[in-house]
Structure formats: C-alpha cells, structure tokens
Design an enzyme around this catalytic site. Structure first.
Site, short mmCIF file in Angstrom:
data_model
loop_
_atom_site.label_atom_id
_atom_site.label_comp_id
_atom_site.label_asym_id
_atom_site.label_seq_id
_atom_site.Cartn_x
_atom_site.Cartn_y
_atom_site.Cartn_z
N CYS A 1 0.82 -1.21 0.00
CA CYS A 1 0.00 0.00 0.00
C CYS A 1 0.86 1.27 0.00
O CYS A 1 2.03 1.26 0.35
CB CYS A 1 -0.95 0.01 1.18
N CYS B 1 0.78 3.84 1.97
CA CYS B 1 1.30 4.33 3.26
C CYS B 1 2.53 3.54 3.68
O CYS B 1 3.37 4.05 4.43
CB CYS B 1 0.22 4.32 4.34
#
Length: 144
Positions: free
Chosen positions: A53, A55
């Site tokens: 992902c 993040c």
C-alpha cells in the site's frame, strides 16, 4: 507473451522488499522461520509488517529507515510481507496480540514479548519523520 500472476507479483514487490532488506532487515518468509526467530530473539527485535500500500511506501518503510539511523536500535531486525508471504505474516501476527491484523505495522519485541506496536492507523496520514520519532522513542525506552 504470458506471465503468471505469481511471477508478476514477485517482480512488482521485490523493490518493496529491498526497501527493508537493504537496511539489514531479515525477511521471514515462512511460518517456520517466524517461529524459529521471534520467540527466541534475545534482547529486542523490530518486526515490520511490510505491505504494497501507499502508506507503506510513503511513510512506513522510510520511517523505519530513518529510525534505524538512531544511536540506539533493536538487537534483531525482521520483516514479513502481508499479502505475499501470507502464512509467515499470520504466524508473526500471533505474537502481536491484542492488536488486530494491520498492514503495514511495526512491532517491537523484547525477549519474545511484544512491548510496543504501531498500527496502520498510526502510520496513515503521518510523515516518515513522525513515525521515526515514535520508533526512536520506543528504542530509547526498550532497547537500552
């Protein structure tokens, strides 16, 4: 040209793995490797649950890299890759109770016991520097 999905994903995530392994963080890719290392790591162990992902790329992995420049660091450095090494990740998460599965996430263990944990919601929308500051505070507290 035909390429299997598995091969495609391996090629795609390799740079994400290397973001951590080039720092000297050891990948644990099987449940057996997790079971061998985590409960038996004397002293402190950092365990990064890696992820594909944004993040993880934008905050988690850079935050870990910055934190490992600190004067005080854990004795052992490990990573599992959520969504890629599923069984290893599931086994590692057994050591992170009472926290629910979260990726990316970062655990700090001492003599096989969880002492500090950063969940995904504490990574999202925070800078790598803020995450590094949280980690170095935990290193100062638990890794002396």
């Amino acid at each position: 040209m035909s390429m299997s999905f598995e091969r495609y994903m391996m090629d795609m995530v390799q740079p994400m793995r290397e973001d951590l392994t080039r720092l000297g963080i050891q990948e644990l890719r099987t449940p057996e490797e997790v079971e061998e290392k985590l409960p038996n790591a004397k002293g402190t162990a950092l365990v990064v649950v890696n992820s594909v992902c944004g993040c993880a790329a934008g905050q988690c992995r850079p935050g870990v890299a910055e934190a490992l420049k600190h004067d005080i660091t854990p004795d052992h450095l490990f990573t599992v890759f959520a969504g890629q090494d599923k069984e290893a990740t599931a086994k590692a998460r057994e050591y992170f109770a009472p926290y629910p599965p979260s990726s990316p996430s970062i655990a700090l263990m001492k003599d096989g016991e969880l002492v500090y944990f950063i969940e995904r919601h504490q990574i999202e929308n925070r800078s790598a520097q803020e995450i590094a500051a949280d980690l170095t505070g935990a290193f100062d507290r638990f890794c002396r």
